[in-house]
Design a protein around this motif. Structure first.
Motif, PDB file in Angstrom:
ATOM      1  N   TYR A 242       1.123  -1.408  -0.608  1.00 54.61           N
ATOM      2  CA  TYR A 242       0.231  -0.069   0.012  1.00 54.61           C
ATOM      3  C   TYR A 242       1.501   1.200  -0.165  1.00 54.61           C
ATOM      4  CZ  TYR A 242      -3.814  -3.191   0.670  1.00 54.61           C
ATOM      5  OH  TYR A 242      -5.138  -3.586   0.833  1.00 54.61           O
ATOM      6  N   ILE A 245       0.397   3.899  -2.408  1.00 52.39           N
ATOM      7  CA  ILE A 245      -0.466   5.035  -2.249  1.00 52.39           C
ATOM      8  C   ILE A 245       0.258   6.861  -2.253  1.00 52.39           C
ATOM      9  CG2 ILE A 245      -2.145   6.061  -1.495  1.00 52.39           C
ATOM     10  CD1 ILE A 245      -3.497   3.838  -0.680  1.00 52.39           C
ATOM     11  N   CYS A 287       5.269   6.615   6.238  1.00 53.55           N
ATOM     12  CA  CYS A 287       3.896   5.776   5.392  1.00 53.55           C
ATOM     13  C   CYS A 287       5.582   3.993   4.798  1.00 53.55           C
ATOM     14  CB  CYS A 287       3.880   6.079   3.942  1.00 53.55           C
ATOM     15  SG  CYS A 287       2.891   7.351   3.854  1.00 53.55           S
ATOM     16  N   LEU A 290       3.061   0.762   5.606  1.00 52.22           N
ATOM     17  CA  LEU A 290       2.308   0.561   4.238  1.00 52.22           C
ATOM     18  C   LEU A 290       2.870  -0.641   3.457  1.00 52.22           C
ATOM     19  CD1 LEU A 290       0.676   4.290   3.252  1.00 52.22           C
ATOM     20  CD2 LEU A 290      -0.283   2.190   4.762  1.00 52.22           C
ATOM     21  N   GLU A 292       3.801  -4.281   2.424  1.00 51.15           N
ATOM     22  CA  GLU A 292       4.288  -5.376   3.120  1.00 51.15           C
ATOM     23  C   GLU A 292       5.181  -6.217   3.113  1.00 51.15           C
ATOM     24  OE1 GLU A 292       2.399  -8.685   4.293  1.00 51.15           O
ATOM     25  OE2 GLU A 292       0.841  -6.838   3.903  1.00 51.15           O
TER      26      GLU A 292
END
Length: 306
Positions: A242, A245, A287, A290, A292
């Motif tokens: 993620y 983003i 961030c 985020l 994985e």
């Protein structure tokens, strides 16, 4: 009631905090730990990484080295800062130059002592890092273009200390490093636009001083578009969960940044651009969570098969 001596001591502590830019230190610590957990060692448990005393010493040595770097940089830039940042310079001058040097050498000794418990390679790495920071502050900073490149390299070097510790040399890490390096390099050039007055007086050979504001803006714009290269690899090739983003939003923000850049002409406007870049960099730190980890582990396995 605080005595006069106590008030003076507090003021000097605040001054030293300003010199070492203590407000940046916690971000560096957080960035190193999150990078270790989610990027550099995704196959390890987060708790094992947090409780790793060797990693703790490396992170501590990194932050102390950066703090000592700010001190020696402040020592050499005293005249320039008095022109560019008079209010901060007056606060910084509450601590004498002699005291700053004593703290600088004390911190570097502590770093060497801490790395004694890791390995001779760690001692060599941080000794080289300390020397490069001093050489940059003393000599390289005033050299055309070399100063910008060196400052950006020194900013990302602590992460390579952790990278060497985990020995996870796979491509996605270098894509992250390239994106961060470009952002820091752009920020360094924005600082040159912001500090033109002081650079001219103190004979710093920056791009705006040598070639003018328009050429500097053109180079910054080119570098900004170069961030598309690592972002493409991070989103399309390696897959970072993620966090894509964040990269999409960063590209939109950087496009907005370029538009503002060409409209900016005053020190205040360049300072705002500086803070915008800083916001992108700090946001990137948060961030990281985020990402994985399983994606990176899979990517590592693929790379190791070739």
């Amino acid at each position: 009631m605080l005595t006069r001596k106590s008030k003076l001591t507090l003021k000097k502590m605040a001054s030293l905090f300003s010199v070492i830019r203590g407000y940046n230190i916690w971000v560096i610590v957080l960035a190193q730990y999150l990078s270790a957990i989610f990027i550099l060692a995704p196959e390890k448990r987060a708790l094992d990484i947090i409780l790793d005393w060797r990693l703790l010493l490396i992170v501590l040595a990194s932050t102390l080295t950066i703090a000592s770097g700010y001190i020696i940089n402040n020592f050499y830039d005293a005249k320039k800062d008095l022109i560019n940042r008079p209010k901060k310079a007056m606060i910084d001058r509450l601590v004498s130059q002699e005291t700053k040097l004593k703290v600088y050498f004390s911190i570097n000794f502590i770093v060497a002592f801490l790395m004694y418990f890791i390995s001779w390679r760690a001692i060599l790495f941080f000794s080289t890092y300390i020397f490069l920071i001093w050489f940059y502050s003393h000599k390289l900073k005033k050299i055309f273009l070399v100063g910008n490149i060196t400052a950006s390299v020194l900013a990302v070097l602590p992460f390579f200390g952790i990278l060497m510790y985990y020995k996870n040399f796979y491509e996605v890490i270098f894509a992250h490093a390239l994106f961060l390096y470009l952002l820091i390099l752009i920020r360094e050039m924005i600082k040159d636009l912001e500090n033109m007055e002081g650079d001219l007086i103190t004979d710093y050979k920056t791009i705006p001083v040598v070639f003018g504001e328009k050429i500097a803006k053109t180079i910054i714009t080119i570098l900004t578009f170069c961030t598309l290269i690592p972002v493409y690899f991070l989103i399309e090739i390696y897959d970072v969960g993620y966090m894509d983003i964040y990269f999409y939003l960063s590209l939109i923000t950087l496009l907005f940044f370029v538009m503002l850049l060409w409209k900016s002409s005053s020190k205040t406007e360049f300072l705002k651009l500086h803070f915008l870049l800083k916001f992108i960099i700090v946001s990137g730190v948060f961030c990281i969570i985020l990402i994985e980890p399983s994606v990176l582990i899979h990517g590592k396995k693929l790379i190791s098969t070739y």
